[in-house]
Design an enzyme around this catalytic site. Sequence first.
Site, PDB file in Angstrom:
ATOM      1  N   GLU A 189       0.854  -1.202   0.000  1.00 52.14           N
ATOM      2  CA  GLU A 189       0.000   0.000   0.000  1.00 52.14           C
ATOM      3  C   GLU A 189       0.884   1.244   0.000  1.00 52.14           C
ATOM      4  OE1 GLU A 189      -3.425   0.731   2.878  1.00 52.14           O
ATOM      5  OE2 GLU A 189      -2.152   2.472   3.315  1.00 52.14           O
TER       6      GLU A 189
ATOM      7  N   TYR B  74      -6.753   6.865  -0.778  1.00 54.84           N
ATOM      8  CA  TYR B  74      -7.607   7.944  -1.278  1.00 54.84           C
ATOM      9  C   TYR B  74      -7.840   8.882  -0.106  1.00 54.84           C
ATOM     10  CZ  TYR B  74     -11.588   9.763  -3.980  1.00 54.84           C
ATOM     11  OH  TYR B  74     -12.447  10.538  -4.707  1.00 54.84           O
TER      12      TYR B  74
HETATM   13  P1  FAD Z   1     -17.902   0.007   6.661  1.00 54.66           P
HETATM   14  O1  FAD Z   1     -17.441  -1.363   6.399  1.00 54.66           O
HETATM   15  O2  FAD Z   1     -19.038   0.464   5.871  1.00 54.66           O
HETATM   16  O3  FAD Z   1     -18.222   0.106   8.211  1.00 54.66           O
HETATM   17  C1  FAD Z   1     -17.971   1.246   9.020  1.00 54.66           C
HETATM   18  C2  FAD Z   1     -18.544   1.041  10.432  1.00 54.66           C
HETATM   19  O4  FAD Z   1     -19.932   1.065  10.358  1.00 54.66           O
HETATM   20  C3  FAD Z   1     -18.209  -0.267  11.118  1.00 54.66           C
HETATM   21  O5  FAD Z   1     -18.194  -0.053  12.491  1.00 54.66           O
HETATM   22  C4  FAD Z   1     -19.341  -1.137  10.776  1.00 54.66           C
HETATM   23  O6  FAD Z   1     -19.461  -2.192  11.710  1.00 54.66           O
HETATM   24  C5  FAD Z   1     -20.455  -0.137  10.812  1.00 54.66           C
HETATM   25  N1  FAD Z   1     -21.533  -0.517   9.897  1.00 54.66           N
HETATM   26  C6  FAD Z   1     -21.437  -0.691   8.565  1.00 54.66           C
HETATM   27  N2  FAD Z   1     -22.636  -1.024   8.051  1.00 54.66           N
HETATM   28  C7  FAD Z   1     -23.481  -1.020   9.093  1.00 54.66           C
HETATM   29  C8  FAD Z   1     -24.856  -1.249   9.237  1.00 54.66           C
HETATM   30  N3  FAD Z   1     -25.613  -1.571   8.152  1.00 54.66           N
HETATM   31  N4  FAD Z   1     -25.427  -1.159  10.459  1.00 54.66           N
HETATM   32  C9  FAD Z   1     -24.675  -0.840  11.516  1.00 54.66           C
HETATM   33  N5  FAD Z   1     -23.368  -0.570  11.445  1.00 54.66           N
HETATM   34  C10 FAD Z   1     -22.796  -0.691  10.275  1.00 54.66           C
HETATM   35  N6  FAD Z   1      -9.881   5.679   4.694  1.00 54.66           N
HETATM   36  C11 FAD Z   1      -9.733   6.642   3.744  1.00 54.66           C
HETATM   37  O7  FAD Z   1     -10.310   7.735   3.861  1.00 54.66           O
HETATM   38  N7  FAD Z   1      -8.936   6.427   2.638  1.00 54.66           N
HETATM   39  C12 FAD Z   1      -8.282   5.250   2.433  1.00 54.66           C
HETATM   40  O8  FAD Z   1      -7.569   5.088   1.423  1.00 54.66           O
HETATM   41  C13 FAD Z   1      -8.419   4.203   3.418  1.00 54.66           C
HETATM   42  N8  FAD Z   1      -7.810   3.010   3.260  1.00 54.66           N
HETATM   43  C14 FAD Z   1      -8.017   2.007   4.179  1.00 54.66           C
HETATM   44  C15 FAD Z   1      -7.420   0.752   3.965  1.00 54.66           C
HETATM   45  C16 FAD Z   1      -7.618  -0.283   4.873  1.00 54.66           C
HETATM   46  C17 FAD Z   1      -6.985  -1.649   4.598  1.00 54.66           C
HETATM   47  C18 FAD Z   1      -8.394  -0.063   6.053  1.00 54.66           C
HETATM   48  C19 FAD Z   1      -8.568  -1.168   7.061  1.00 54.66           C
HETATM   49  C20 FAD Z   1      -8.987   1.181   6.274  1.00 54.66           C
HETATM   50  C21 FAD Z   1      -8.813   2.230   5.352  1.00 54.66           C
HETATM   51  N9  FAD Z   1      -9.417   3.487   5.530  1.00 54.66           N
HETATM   52  C22 FAD Z   1      -9.253   4.473   4.562  1.00 54.66           C
HETATM   53  C23 FAD Z   1     -10.219   3.785   6.738  1.00 54.66           C
HETATM   54  C24 FAD Z   1     -11.747   3.609   6.533  1.00 54.66           C
HETATM   55  O9  FAD Z   1     -12.236   4.599   5.676  1.00 54.66           O
HETATM   56  C25 FAD Z   1     -12.395   3.694   7.934  1.00 54.66           C
HETATM   57  O10 FAD Z   1     -12.123   2.527   8.663  1.00 54.66           O
HETATM   58  C26 FAD Z   1     -13.862   4.067   7.970  1.00 54.66           C
HETATM   59  O11 FAD Z   1     -14.164   4.490   9.309  1.00 54.66           O
HETATM   60  C27 FAD Z   1     -14.828   2.914   7.690  1.00 54.66           C
HETATM   61  O12 FAD Z   1     -14.709   2.431   6.432  1.00 54.66           O
HETATM   62  P2  FAD Z   1     -15.184   0.920   6.129  1.00 54.66           P
HETATM   63  O13 FAD Z   1     -14.994   0.709   4.700  1.00 54.66           O
HETATM   64  O14 FAD Z   1     -14.549   0.002   7.089  1.00 54.66           O
HETATM   65  O15 FAD Z   1     -16.752   1.062   6.479  1.00 54.66           O
END
Ligand code: FAD
Length: 329
Positions: A19, A51
């Site tokens: 990454e 991003y």
């Molecule tokens: P989701 O999977 O949608 O979930 C977020 C939270 O909401 C979780 O607590 C989940 O349990 C909860 N949730 C989701 N759906 C529901 C539902 N239907 N009901 C109740 N709760 C729910 N951020 C950036 O801005 N840019 C990046 O490039 C970036 N790269 C990353 C790369 C990796 C490998 C990781 C692990 C994280 C990265 N992040 C990045 C951080 C990420 O944006 C954050 O973790 C953000 O807070 C949540 O994104 P997510 O895709 O995990 O969200």
Amino acid sequence: MTTSPVRAITRADATFSFELYPPRSSEAETALYASIAELVAVSPEFISVTYGASGSTRGLSLSVLTHMLRNSSVEPMAHLTCVGSSYAEASQLIREFLDAGVTSFLALRGDPPAGATEDDDFLGDLGSAGELVQLIHRVQKEREPFRFSDVPGFPGAKRVTHGEKVTIAVAAFPNGHPRSRSVDQDLDTLLAKEAAGANLAITQLFFHADEYLGFVERARAAGVTMRILPGIMPVLSPRRLERILELTGEATPRSLERELAAADSQGAQAAVGIRHAIELGDQLLEGGAPGLHLYTFNQHQAPLAVLRGVGLVGDPGSPTTPPREKELA
Ligand code: FAD
């Protein structure tokens, strides 16, 4: 830099990937492209590019991805977030990356913008990463039937769209997302992302192999079948450790913290960080991890030292070193 002996590659099936984040200055860009050349040379499965929050690095991320597409045969993976976007904006963003030739994505919801909390209304039209996964598939599907050869005046012209199946990775959190209410919620979220069409998960970094191995076991029991790649990082200084703990909310790894503090030079600190990452990588691969995803901090020496230490990459010049990819310009 590392004292671990370099072993012959015995973990032939394990993958590795990296990454990067977009550069913040032209000097950083030059240094990044030099590092990309070194990383590409060991033939990773893919290199992902972050991003910036709320799309702040959209153009910069795309230029790093395009640089890789033009100058190497390594698969570039675009991180995309959807917080604060309408459907139309998110669809347009996906089209822009597909048009540039990017067909691998890490679909993320993204964090709340500065000043907002999880309880505020900050999401936009897409409420979770799972919805972004669905949208990427939908946008990709819309494009599939289109070929230049279908357009009058372009008989037999080369196909210009990217009809092959896209890779859509998602984030996974072995120690729980900082905002989640329970481990079960995290597992449900991961399962929902796979049901939405994700085909790879990459974990948040962590410091103990049992955290990942236990998480994978629970995810499998919950029905998650996609590959779950552990994300690890060689932590090369006490300051960097502090910063990543701040960003991820992970618990402090005490022995790493102690050893970094006791090391009396930058070189000694780097050796500590690399040794810890090698030990962790070894335990993960022994435990059955399908590969290692290295957070590079835009540097190549430490991640490559880790991969050599765990035997996934040969010593420079040794017969086990994978063949060099097309040189980057
Ligand atoms: P989701 O999977 O949608 O979930 C977020 C939270 O909401 C979780 O607590 C989940 O349990 C909860 N949730 C989701 N759906 C529901 C539902 N239907 N009901 C109740 N709760 C729910 N951020 C950036 O801005 N840019 C990046 O490039 C970036 N790269 C990353 C790369 C990796 C490998 C990781 C692990 C994280 C990265 N992040 C990045 C951080 C990420 O944006 C954050 O973790 C953000 O807070 C949540 O994104 P997510 O895709 O995990 O969200």
